[in-house]
Motif scaffolding. Sequence first.
Motif, PDB file in Angstrom:
ATOM      1  N   ILE A 294      15.942  21.425  14.669  1.00 14.96           N
ATOM      2  CA  ILE A 294      15.618  21.018  16.043  1.00 14.96           C
ATOM      3  C   ILE A 294      16.840  21.104  16.956  1.00 14.96           C
ATOM      4  N   GLY A 295      18.041  20.951  16.395  1.00 20.59           N
ATOM      5  CA  GLY A 295      19.249  21.070  17.200  1.00 20.59           C
ATOM      6  C   GLY A 295      19.413  22.462  17.785  1.00 20.59           C
ATOM      7  N   ALA A 296      19.035  23.479  17.015  1.00 26.02           N
ATOM      8  CA  ALA A 296      19.132  24.857  17.486  1.00 26.02           C
ATOM      9  C   ALA A 296      18.170  25.093  18.653  1.00 26.02           C
ATOM     10  N   PHE A 297      17.014  24.460  18.617  1.00 27.69           N
ATOM     11  CA  PHE A 297      16.043  24.586  19.714  1.00 27.69           C
ATOM     12  C   PHE A 297      16.607  23.978  20.994  1.00 27.69           C
ATOM     13  N   GLN A 298      17.213  22.799  20.884  1.00 25.38           N
ATOM     14  CA  GLN A 298      17.748  22.142  22.072  1.00 25.38           C
ATOM     15  C   GLN A 298      18.945  22.889  22.646  1.00 25.38           C
TER      16      GLN A 298
ATOM     17  N   SER B 217      15.156  26.860  31.331  1.00 25.48           N
ATOM     18  CA  SER B 217      15.086  26.644  29.888  1.00 25.48           C
ATOM     19  C   SER B 217      15.177  25.156  29.549  1.00 25.48           C
ATOM     20  N   LYS B 218      15.963  24.400  30.332  1.00 24.30           N
ATOM     21  CA  LYS B 218      16.045  22.956  30.098  1.00 24.30           C
ATOM     22  C   LYS B 218      14.705  22.278  30.344  1.00 24.30           C
ATOM     23  N   GLU B 219      13.973  22.770  31.350  1.00 25.09           N
ATOM     24  CA  GLU B 219      12.638  22.215  31.620  1.00 25.09           C
ATOM     25  C   GLU B 219      11.708  22.439  30.440  1.00 25.09           C
TER      26      GLU B 219
ATOM     27  N   THR C 250      10.714  31.632  19.541  1.00 28.39           N
ATOM     28  CA  THR C 250      11.356  31.583  20.853  1.00 28.39           C
ATOM     29  C   THR C 250      10.985  30.269  21.548  1.00 28.39           C
ATOM     30  N   PRO C 251      11.797  29.807  22.501  1.00 25.80           N
ATOM     31  CA  PRO C 251      11.482  28.552  23.196  1.00 25.80           C
ATOM     32  C   PRO C 251      10.090  28.528  23.803  1.00 25.80           C
ATOM     33  N   ASN C 252       9.674  29.634  24.446  1.00 26.56           N
ATOM     34  CA  ASN C 252       8.351  29.663  25.072  1.00 26.56           C
ATOM     35  C   ASN C 252       7.237  29.554  24.050  1.00 26.56           C
TER      36      ASN C 252
END
Length: 311
Positions: free
Chosen positions: A178-182, A190-192, A131-133
């Motif tokens: 990495i594209g999927a993460f962005q 989420s952008k932060e 997950t992003p976090n």
Amino acid sequence: MSGNYFDNKIQHLDVELQGLLDLPMVEKIICHNATEYNFRINKPQRLNVTSQEKAYNNSNEINIGYGVTYNPTKSPHILISGGTGSGKSMFMSFLLIEFLKQKSTTYLCDPKNSDLGSLSNYFGDKYVATTPNNIARVIRLAVDEMKSRYDYMNENFIYGSNFETHGFKPVWILFDEIGAFQAYGTDKKSKEIINETMDRIKQIILLGRQAGCFILITGQQINANNLSTELRDNFSLRVSLGFNSSEGLRMMFGSATPDVTIPIEVKGAGLLYLHGNGKEQAHYYESPYIDSEQFNFIEELKKYIPEQSRE
């Protein structure tokens, strides 16, 4: 070349020379007074990966087959591109085990929660993030480790030293897609998180070498939207597996894009550029071959996963 009408002809003999010699061209170098055409006479050996007795690698060098040896202390960071069925996941699995053989601390980031993400069953949630976090947490851990190593090395200063001199083992981050993460950056919060994490990744790319902190990034397409040209040029090993468009190759290799078209007809084959190996351009490469009937990836992985990773 001598400054006359024929100079332009000399620079465009690719097709004629390949037909005359019946050999594949791997590189063309245009110098100020000559054009150099390089052909492959003897085909390098593709590495065939098989199960072996547990054995650690005490050096920093990794044999990745096809006549290529990779050493992150000389050529930090790895960038891999390749679409579905290109052999990208197989190559990354091979490298993961090789890093563990060197007793590296290894973090896995998999925003698509696919192959790497499933390895949390063996590495534990501390070392695997989907997950992003959690990805932001893992990258923060790696940056903190890098900074603490620099603090230690400054306190125990030895001129010309690096992480090895002070007894540290490598730290590797394997970041798949990495594209999927962005793409998670859909709102302000989420952008932060995405931007802060990318800033920390940039720190590792630019500062990690001496501290022994390295990153491997993969993507189906590497472009300026997911990795800037400035950062791309800091990846000393770049591999494009499977078919890639001429624009995709330029985004991947920049000035090291080959002048000649090299056909890719084998799964797991592509183009490779290794900074410092004496070749100015990316050249044909076949990644290690893994036969699932002869090589059990999970069983091999279990041999080298540190105990603390399972806690």
